[in-house]
Design an enzyme around this catalytic site. Structure first.
Site, PDB file in Angstrom:
ATOM      1  N   ASP A 139       0.827  -1.205   0.000  1.00 41.47           N
ATOM      2  CA  ASP A 139       0.000   0.000   0.000  1.00 41.47           C
ATOM      3  C   ASP A 139       0.865   1.260   0.000  1.00 41.47           C
ATOM      4  OD1 ASP A 139      -2.616   1.340   0.466  1.00 41.47           O
ATOM      5  OD2 ASP A 139      -1.700   1.904   2.373  1.00 41.47           O
ATOM      6  N   GLU A 144      11.195  10.573   2.901  1.00 42.60           N
ATOM      7  CA  GLU A 144      11.004  12.004   2.676  1.00 42.60           C
ATOM      8  C   GLU A 144      12.367  12.655   2.443  1.00 42.60           C
ATOM      9  OE1 GLU A 144       9.978  10.511   5.692  1.00 42.60           O
ATOM     10  OE2 GLU A 144       8.063  10.002   4.739  1.00 42.60           O
ATOM     11  N   TYR A 148       5.546   6.678  -0.905  1.00 47.27           N
ATOM     12  CA  TYR A 148       5.720   7.713   0.117  1.00 47.27           C
ATOM     13  C   TYR A 148       6.593   7.291   1.295  1.00 47.27           C
ATOM     14  CZ  TYR A 148       1.425   8.531  -2.492  1.00 47.27           C
ATOM     15  OH  TYR A 148       0.498   8.648  -3.499  1.00 47.27           O
ATOM     16  N   GLU A 195       1.256  -0.613  -5.079  1.00 49.06           N
ATOM     17  CA  GLU A 195       0.262   0.435  -5.272  1.00 49.06           C
ATOM     18  C   GLU A 195       1.009   1.760  -5.388  1.00 49.06           C
ATOM     19  OE1 GLU A 195      -3.492   2.944  -3.599  1.00 49.06           O
ATOM     20  OE2 GLU A 195      -1.770   2.512  -2.368  1.00 49.06           O
TER      21      GLU A 195
HETATM   22  C1  GLC Z   1      -4.352   3.314  -0.229  1.00 48.88           C
HETATM   23  C2  GLC Z   1      -5.661   2.564  -0.100  1.00 48.88           C
HETATM   24  C3  GLC Z   1      -6.718   3.464   0.467  1.00 48.88           C
HETATM   25  C4  GLC Z   1      -6.256   3.988   1.805  1.00 48.88           C
HETATM   26  C5  GLC Z   1      -4.880   4.672   1.676  1.00 48.88           C
HETATM   27  C6  GLC Z   1      -4.277   4.988   3.017  1.00 48.88           C
HETATM   28  O1  GLC Z   1      -4.429   4.340  -1.155  1.00 48.88           O
HETATM   29  O2  GLC Z   1      -6.026   2.027  -1.341  1.00 48.88           O
HETATM   30  O3  GLC Z   1      -7.935   2.797   0.602  1.00 48.88           O
HETATM   31  O4  GLC Z   1      -7.181   4.901   2.318  1.00 48.88           O
HETATM   32  O5  GLC Z   1      -3.961   3.807   1.029  1.00 48.88           O
HETATM   33  O6  GLC Z   1      -3.907   3.824   3.684  1.00 48.88           O
END
Ligand code: GLC
Length: 552
Positions: free
Chosen positions: A206, A213, A210, A248
């Site tokens: 996920d 930094e 990020y 992601e």
């Molecule tokens: C990702 C997930 C999303 C969540 C975010 C923060 O973008 O897909 O649902 O809110 O991370 O964890």
């Protein structure tokens, strides 16, 4: 150990199904889906033909971001069952040759996580405190954008206990972990080991851009972040070869490309910019946005694979489009402002295309024939709707609609106890749209999806082959060749609401016969000049191009 096919590149041929344990099936009738419920629906998923399940976060959590705010990485949220239930579920899935991917929220935790509770109390500079990113001012890293624009004003939040600001790219209850501190990665690898030892087949990483930094940057995709991802991959490859990392990274193709590394970062990454452009092309009745973005998509290492999706649990994000394109998309797909959230549109597939079966099929034909692995969002296989009156992204996370019974057959509880109302409107409500009714109807969307998935699985070329777009004068028509080994597949799709003709430059296949793949129908042989074809509104064809010698 469960059986696991030996091919280390299994993910290239996979059909992934994304679901939330909470939303799928409630076995103990307390109003919340659970692992026992999911297990009991594995036969359904097997019949649908999917080969891999991606589970949204199911860990203990205050549930302020639907579980993406984790307070314990090593357990199951009590509402969903126990670790024992999880193990039973994984074993049952593997018995059916269904793999299981779990969510790894690496970037941040809940502010209720014991690491954060300890950090805010620990003295500045101590190892406990340094698990997170702190500052005396909220002026650092000013160039980092805010992601949840609807709720957050800053990426810094003041913590009175710590007497300092902490850094968060998402909600202010989700402090970012500090990957400059080696202990953070060690802890994360431990978490991974915990789940890998329980036989999970991989992780969705996920919010991976990020992790680190740096002042003067937008704090995304930094070289340090890629270093961390490489270490994660190295850890998996050494101890658990064949397990998958899916990135992601909601970024432009050129910035996603590095998340594959040289085959030494993630195996897969979502193709975020493609998705909104498919919807844009559909509304414009012009396929150029798709061809353009595919043209900007760099080649990826041999072992890598794109993850393709039409919809998921989040909003249809418009971060990876230009300002003009964004305005167009808002206008075209979110007439009601309630349909918008952050920088995107919070709607499901069926309502986005006004319930049009033809458009749903057309979009799925792209999902299943573009280079990459298709990822289906639960409920979209039956054309479930959404509820724009629910907050945040909850309108697309309602209970799965199993039957026309109470609560859509999701749970036998008192309707007031449900974690969320099911969809009840006359068009998409569970009395109209449900699994039971569609299983009994051989012309239902569900039956069509099963057929589509089965066909896709017969041809490895879709998951592994190259793509070449054919120049077609009629911009409403998309024509592309998929090739792998000796297989040549021709796909043609009409994005117009009216019938369209097209001339396909197929001269180099002179003498080949296009065989339509759903019905094994032979079309006229390809001759010396361009190949004429006509398509009904939103129609599409898949043809196997068969050499003269191969025909019976
Ligand atoms: C990702 C997930 C999303 C969540 C975010 C923060 O973008 O897909 O649902 O809110 O991370 O964890």
């Amino acid at each position: 150990m469960a059986r696991r096919p030996r091919d280390p590149q299994w993910y290239k041929d996979a059909i992934i199904y994304e679901t939330h344990v909470r939303a799928f099936f409630d076995k103990n009738n307390d109003g919340v889906g659970d692992f026992a419920g999911l297990l009991s629906k594995l036969d359904y998923l097997q019949d649908l033909g999917i080969t891999c399940l991606w589970l949204l976060p199911f860990f203990p959590s205050p549930q302020r971001d639907d579980g993406y705010d984790i307070s314990d990485y090593r357990d199951v949220h009590p509402a969903y069952g126990t670790l024992e239930d999880f193990k039973l579920f994984v074993a049952a899935a593997h018995e059916r040759d269904i793999r299981v991917l779990v969510e790894l929220v690496v970037n941040h935790t809940s502010d209720q996580h014991p690491w954060f509770q300890a950090a805010r109390r620990a003295p500045p500079g101590s190892p406990e405190r340094e698990m997170y990113v702190w500052s005396d001012t909220d002026h650092k890293y000013k160039d980092a954008r805010i992601i949840f624009t609807d709720t957050e004003k800053s990426n810094w939040t003041w913590d009175p206990e710590a007497q300092a600001y902490f850094w968060h790219r998402f909600f202010s209850h989700q402090p970012d972990l500090n990957f400059e501190n080696p202990r953070v990665l060690r802890e994360m690898l431990d978490v991974m080991r915990f789940w890998l030892d329980m036989d999970v087949d991989g992780f969705r990483l996920d919010a991976i851009p990020y992790l680190c930094e740096a002042e003067g940057t937008n704090c995304e995709n930094l070289p340090k972040t890629h270093e961390v991802v490489k270490q994660i991959r190295d850890f998996v490859d050494r101890g658990y070869p064949g397990r998958l990392l899916l990135a992601e990274a909601n970024q432009w193709p050129a910035d996603v490309r590095p998340y594959f590394g040289e085959g030494d970062e993630c195996h897969m990454a979502f193709h975020f910019p493609l998705m909104p452009r498919i919807f844009m092309a559909l509304r414009l009745e012009d396929t150029r946005p798709i061809v353009d973005i595919m043209g900007q998509t760099p080649p990826i290492p041999e072992s890598s694979q794109w993850g393709l999706f039409l919809r998921n649990h989040d909003e249809l994000t418009l971060e990876m489009v230009t300002t003009d394109e964004r305005d167009y998309m808002y206008l075209a797909y979110s007439a009601d402002p309630r349909m918008r959230v952050n920088i995107g549109i919070r709607r499901r597939l069926a309502p986005l295309v006004e319930g049009s079966r033809r458009r749903i099929e057309l979009l799925n034909s792209l999902l299943f024939s573009f280079p990459g692995t298709p990822i289906l969002y639960y409920g979209d296989e039956i054309g479930m709707g959404d509820n724009v009156y629910l907050g945040d992204r909850n309108g697309v996370r309602t209970p799965m609609q199993w039957s026309a019974d109470r609560n859509g057959g999701f749970s036998r509880c008192n309707p007031a106890a449900l974690y969320s109302q099911p969809i009840m409107d006359p068009v998409y409500g569970y009395q109209t749209v449900n699994v039971e009714a569609q299983l009994e109807n051989s012309s239902s969307l569900l039956a069509w999806m099963r057929n589509m998935i089965a066909l896709r699985k017969l041809f490895k070329v879709f998951g592994r082959g190259s793509i070449e777009f054919l120049p077609v004068e009629n911009r409403a028509v998309l024509a592309y060749l998929r090739r792998w080994d000796r297989d040549v597949i021709l796909c043609v799709a009409n994005f117009s609401r009216f019938a369209q003709p097209a001339q396909l430059p197929l001269e180099r296949f002179r003498g080949f016969t296009p065989v339509e793949m759903f019905g094994y129908t032979e079309f006229p042989r390809i001759g010396d000049s361009s190949y004429p074809i006509t398509l009904g509104r939103y129609g599409f064809y898949w043809f196997e191009l068969t050499e003269p010698a191969d025909l019976p």
